[in-house]
Design a protein around this motif. Structure first.
Motif, PDB file in Angstrom:
ATOM      1  N   LEU B 223       9.545  36.831  21.226  1.00  0.00           N
ATOM      2  CA  LEU B 223      10.752  35.994  21.116  1.00  0.00           C
ATOM      3  C   LEU B 223      11.980  36.709  21.690  1.00  0.00           C
ATOM      4  O   LEU B 223      12.817  36.103  22.355  1.00  0.00           O
ATOM      5  N   SER B 224      12.048  38.030  21.432  1.00  0.00           N
ATOM      6  CA  SER B 224      13.241  38.780  21.874  1.00  0.00           C
ATOM      7  C   SER B 224      13.348  38.837  23.391  1.00  0.00           C
ATOM      8  O   SER B 224      14.433  39.034  23.930  1.00  0.00           O
ATOM      9  N   CYS B 225      12.224  38.705  24.074  1.00  0.00           N
ATOM     10  CA  CYS B 225      12.227  38.779  25.547  1.00  0.00           C
ATOM     11  C   CYS B 225      12.523  37.436  26.195  1.00  0.00           C
ATOM     12  O   CYS B 225      12.619  37.350  27.426  1.00  0.00           O
ATOM     13  N   VAL B 433      25.125  40.965  24.251  1.00  0.00           N
ATOM     14  CA  VAL B 433      23.788  40.381  24.090  1.00  0.00           C
ATOM     15  C   VAL B 433      23.203  40.052  25.473  1.00  0.00           C
ATOM     16  O   VAL B 433      22.008  40.237  25.719  1.00  0.00           O
ATOM     17  N   GLY B 434      24.063  39.599  26.382  1.00  0.00           N
ATOM     18  CA  GLY B 434      23.604  39.331  27.752  1.00  0.00           C
ATOM     19  C   GLY B 434      23.025  40.581  28.399  1.00  0.00           C
ATOM     20  O   GLY B 434      21.988  40.525  29.075  1.00  0.00           O
ATOM     21  N   GLN B 435      23.671  41.726  28.192  1.00  0.00           N
ATOM     22  CA  GLN B 435      23.141  42.975  28.743  1.00  0.00           C
ATOM     23  C   GLN B 435      21.802  43.332  28.106  1.00  0.00           C
ATOM     24  O   GLN B 435      20.873  43.756  28.791  1.00  0.00           O
ATOM     25  N   ALA B 436      21.701  43.152  26.780  1.00  0.00           N
ATOM     26  CA  ALA B 436      20.423  43.424  26.103  1.00  0.00           C
ATOM     27  C   ALA B 436      19.336  42.538  26.693  1.00  0.00           C
ATOM     28  O   ALA B 436      18.211  42.991  26.955  1.00  0.00           O
ATOM     29  N   MET B 437      19.655  41.272  26.943  1.00  0.00           N
ATOM     30  CA  MET B 437      18.645  40.358  27.479  1.00  0.00           C
ATOM     31  C   MET B 437      18.261  40.739  28.918  1.00  0.00           C
ATOM     32  O   MET B 437      17.104  40.618  29.302  1.00  0.00           O
ATOM     33  N   LEU B 446      14.783  48.781  25.177  1.00  0.00           N
ATOM     34  CA  LEU B 446      15.109  48.473  23.779  1.00  0.00           C
ATOM     35  C   LEU B 446      13.874  48.708  22.934  1.00  0.00           C
ATOM     36  O   LEU B 446      12.790  48.177  23.242  1.00  0.00           O
ATOM     37  N   ASN B 447      14.017  49.454  21.862  1.00  0.00           N
ATOM     38  CA  ASN B 447      12.841  49.743  21.056  1.00  0.00           C
ATOM     39  C   ASN B 447      12.475  48.528  20.186  1.00  0.00           C
ATOM     40  O   ASN B 447      13.181  47.522  20.160  1.00  0.00           O
ATOM     41  N   VAL B 448      11.345  48.619  19.511  1.00  0.00           N
ATOM     42  CA  VAL B 448      10.799  47.415  18.865  1.00  0.00           C
ATOM     43  C   VAL B 448      11.669  46.959  17.695  1.00  0.00           C
ATOM     44  O   VAL B 448      11.781  45.757  17.425  1.00  0.00           O
ATOM     45  N   GLN B 449      12.335  47.893  17.021  1.00  0.00           N
ATOM     46  CA  GLN B 449      13.238  47.496  15.944  1.00  0.00           C
ATOM     47  C   GLN B 449      14.443  46.752  16.518  1.00  0.00           C
ATOM     48  O   GLN B 449      14.874  45.731  15.966  1.00  0.00           O
ATOM     49  N   ALA B 450      14.984  47.244  17.623  1.00  0.00           N
ATOM     50  CA  ALA B 450      16.108  46.550  18.268  1.00  0.00           C
ATOM     51  C   ALA B 450      15.661  45.166  18.724  1.00  0.00           C
ATOM     52  O   ALA B 450      16.416  44.189  18.619  1.00  0.00           O
ATOM     53  N   ARG B 451      14.428  45.058  19.201  1.00  0.00           N
ATOM     54  CA  ARG B 451      13.955  43.756  19.678  1.00  0.00           C
ATOM     55  C   ARG B 451      13.799  42.776  18.514  1.00  0.00           C
ATOM     56  O   ARG B 451      14.128  41.594  18.644  1.00  0.00           O
ATOM     57  N   SER B 452      13.301  43.239  17.366  1.00  0.00           N
ATOM     58  CA  SER B 452      13.226  42.353  16.195  1.00  0.00           C
ATOM     59  C   SER B 452      14.606  41.806  15.864  1.00  0.00           C
ATOM     60  O   SER B 452      14.756  40.635  15.500  1.00  0.00           O
ATOM     61  N   LEU B 453      15.625  42.647  16.005  1.00  0.00           N
ATOM     62  CA  LEU B 453      16.982  42.209  15.689  1.00  0.00           C
ATOM     63  C   LEU B 453      17.542  41.270  16.759  1.00  0.00           C
ATOM     64  O   LEU B 453      18.339  40.381  16.449  1.00  0.00           O
ATOM     65  N   ILE B 454      17.163  41.456  18.017  1.00  0.00           N
ATOM     66  CA  ILE B 454      17.598  40.526  19.069  1.00  0.00           C
ATOM     67  C   ILE B 454      17.001  39.145  18.784  1.00  0.00           C
ATOM     68  O   ILE B 454      17.680  38.115  18.896  1.00  0.00           O
TER      69      ILE B 454
END
Lengths: 461, 461
Positions: B223-225, B433-437, B446-454
């Motif tokens: 989902l985060s991706c 958030v745009g940069q994270a995406m 982005l590590n998996v914890q950061a991705r869960s939060l995204i």
């Protein structure tokens, strides 16, 4: 792209097209290079590995290591790539070095502070190098040598503006998961020009890149990461140049960038990559003696010792192992226009020491000597048979002389023939130059041979 | 961004905002989840490692391995990160699995084919999972089990259009260089809906993400991706929502993307990361017995054995080791508006098993129990003290139940207080958030914890 980035691209391009530097004339550049070659009093003698001061085969794994536990070591690796598997020795240097070019505007033209640097493995005395080319051990003074000039521009907190800053891979067949920091910093300060350093335009550096063994690998990889803009349209330009301009300018290619990334992901999964460290003495197919580490059939490479004496280095005299490849490699990109946009035929390639699996490599990357008795890889014959205007770049360049002995490879950029199919075979992929440049903002997408060719591409304007 | 990509973003957003699915009503979804929990007749019993069928400590390195040489193993790792160093056991699974979500439009709304899946380590019976969640051994049938449903949509040559396809990291503290393929494929074909699978809108999936332990880690990372577009402006929106919209919409942030990449490169170099495999029996500070592998002070985690009996899996009965963390982790992003654009405070974090060095992690990521006797990490107290509207997300979620036993972590998204300084401390970085995406188009940023939060962030619209 932000306005700053677009402006950087234009300034880099203007510097690449500059006729002559207001600071260093072409004549002055030539005489400086000749003079530095003479000034660098150095001497390299090959020796048995057992005679290297400070190096020994450690008892537990049989690795060839330095008594300090630093620098690098030669280890054994068991590799699987898809259905293939093999053992080999590999250089393990778990350090990230700096390959940094300092740039500054003079009379409105960006200049790069380039170094005339001697490396023990060079076939010639000196080659043009980045401002700073230093391992972590070098620049933090583990060698106990002289400080690395200009390193303060590349370590935080640094003065100046960063144009490029990315970790890029090096030879995956020879190095275990190696990356170096490719960094370009712009300064507006007064910078003293030491005798081994000169301010050159990118035009001057790129012209030297058409000469054999003049610009070293470390300079080429940093050049490849620079975000050039497309050169201005010229009336005299031929179809190749017009297509190259559109390609650098991010005209749409055959695949979207999302598709390019997806196709590489696909290959990373298909070329399933497993690395396992094994004792050096258990590496199948290789002989490990006090003299050298060598392949049973004399293929691939050998590891030899070298005694080095040099006046102009951080340390004046040292011993080290070097990797000597058995024969020159051919690395070539085939190019083709699609809808007037130049494309490069990249191949997803997993190497023994790759960090993140397959990277995009040139269309052809092989050492014909290693492949004796085997069928030619795809496109090798087409590349070598090309003549005339279709050959846009053809030059012999050296690989990193700090680790490799007399490693000279032939680099080519060749326009594909009329009858080269537009459909790429499995594992191959047509990408635009703009896409390659976008990927180069990130690490581990283009391998070091592909990056040398991206730098060379900028000489074909 | 190509038009296709922009269109995908809008369609994903429309699906995320969908009130109810024309296919699966919210009531039907609830009763299906209850029914599947009952239908999954399964049983997990913890056991001594020595009693696991097919698993043994191999004599050479003392690794805990399976007799087939496949699946995964528990190995010893010696790690250095900057000036710190430690030993630990680690899970080595040199395989890239598939985490794939199949999507399809029904009545103009994208639906995801989601699975009710049991995993042995889950605290509850089933969790919502991707369409396909399978290791390479699973989907190629090494287990000798039943074929993985729908896997043909994710293996080339596949029907359908790829929206996401990238290799993403998993828990670097527990896995050695692990990556899974996060892939989203859109189909227009008729797809049979097996009893463990339902077509849900993203709105339905995101609503479940606000419930504890309902959506598994593998679904959250996919989902985060997903490249969501900004949701439409609404009259009732508060400042947070308006700032989130601009942030998703790629409004300029404090740093250019070039600067974000450069700051991460800097941290990757500073947090110098060296990994060395060592025999499991030589891992300092850990005890390795026939019963379990455990830390001397009872910190971090232990490795235990489990016997599993399940009706609805490729294989009905098996034994395996599981990693049981000692205490729950807190993972939290602090957010703050700069010029009306929401930013997340990311921290560059290198973990034992990281593939490429530091990745961007949440502002806070720590297991308070592991840190007893040590000072609190930055921002932990601020995050835990926040109340009311400032807490935008607060939920307990499970980590991968196929490898981890009862691993439940608390995830929070918290607006920073007025007096939180705008300047990020060393190693921290405000990103949009745009940069994270954009970074999520690539792996290992982005590590998996950061991705869960995204993924969780998309529930805060």
């Amino acid at each position: 792209m932000t306005d700053d980035a677009a402006d950087d691209g234009l300034r880099l391009t203007r510097s690449a097209l500059a006729a002559e530097s207001p600071l260093t004339s072409d004549d002055a550049l030539e005489s400086w290079l000749r003079e530095r070659a003479v000034a660098h009093d150095f001497d390299v003698t090959l020796s048995a590995l057992s005679e290297l001061d400070g190096w020994f085969f450690e008892p537990e794994y049989g690795d060839l290591v330095h008594r300090s536990g630093r620098f690098f070591s030669i280890e054994g690796l068991r590799v699987n790539v898809g259905e293939s598997g093999w053992d080999q020795p590999i250089i393990n240097q778990p350090e990230t070095g700096i390959l940094g070019i300092l740039v500054k505007e003079f009379d409105g033209v960006l200049h790069c502070l380039m170094q005339a640097k001697m490396e023990p493995g060079n076939v010639n005395v000196i080659q043009l190098s980045p401002t700073v080319q230093a391992t972590h051990s070098n620049y933090t003074g583990v060698h106990g040598g002289q400080p690395t000039p200009y390193v303060e521009y590349f370590r935080a907190p640094r003065p100046g503006r960063v144009l490029v800053d990315t970790l890029q891979s090096e030879q995956g067949s020879w190095f275990l998961r190696k990356r170096n920091r490719n960094i370009v910093v712009e300064t507006t300060e007064d910078v003293p020009e030491h005798e081994d350093y000169r301010w050159l335009t990118l035009g001057q550096v790129l012209r030297l890149l058409t000469v054999d063994n003049a610009v070293n690998m470390d300079a080429r990889t940093v050049l490849s990461c620079m975000p050039f803009a497309a050169p201005p349209e010229s009336e005299a330009e031929d179809g190749y140049r017009a297509a190259l301009r559109r390609s650098i300018d991010h005209s749409p290619g055959r695949h979207s960038t999302q598709e390019v990334l997806g196709l590489l992901t696909e290959q990373r999964v298909l070329q399933r990559h497993v690395q396992r460290r094994i004792p050096l003495g258990q590496v199948a197919g290789w002989d490990c003696s006090d003299m050298e580490i060598t392949h049973e059939d004399g293929r691939y490479f050998r590891i030899v010792g070298a005694h080095v004496k040099a006046a102009n280095r951080e340390v004046g005299r040292w011993s080290q192992p070097l990797l000597e490849p058995r024969g020159p490699e051919v690395s070539a990109f085939l190019t083709k226009e699609f809808d007037g946009v130049l494309h490069l035929l990249a191949r997803a390639r997993t190497e023994a020491g790759s960090l993140a699996g397959a990277e995009l490599a040139p269309t052809v990357q092989c050492s014909p000597g290693d492949r004796r008795g085997l069928p030619s890889p795809p496109y090798l014959e087409e590349v070598l048979a090309a003549t005339g205007d279709r050959v846009r770049y053809d030059s012999t360049q050296s690989e990193e002389g700090g680790r490799f002995y007399h490693a000279q490879n032939r680099y080519l950029i060749v326009e594909a023939g009329e009858d080269t199919p537009a459909d790429a075979p499995d594992g191959f992929l047509w990408i635009t130059v703009g896409q390659a440049m976008d990927l180069l903002k990130h690490g581990n997408y283009l391998n070091v041979q592909a990056r040398s060719l991206i730098a060379a591409l900028h000489t074909t304007w």
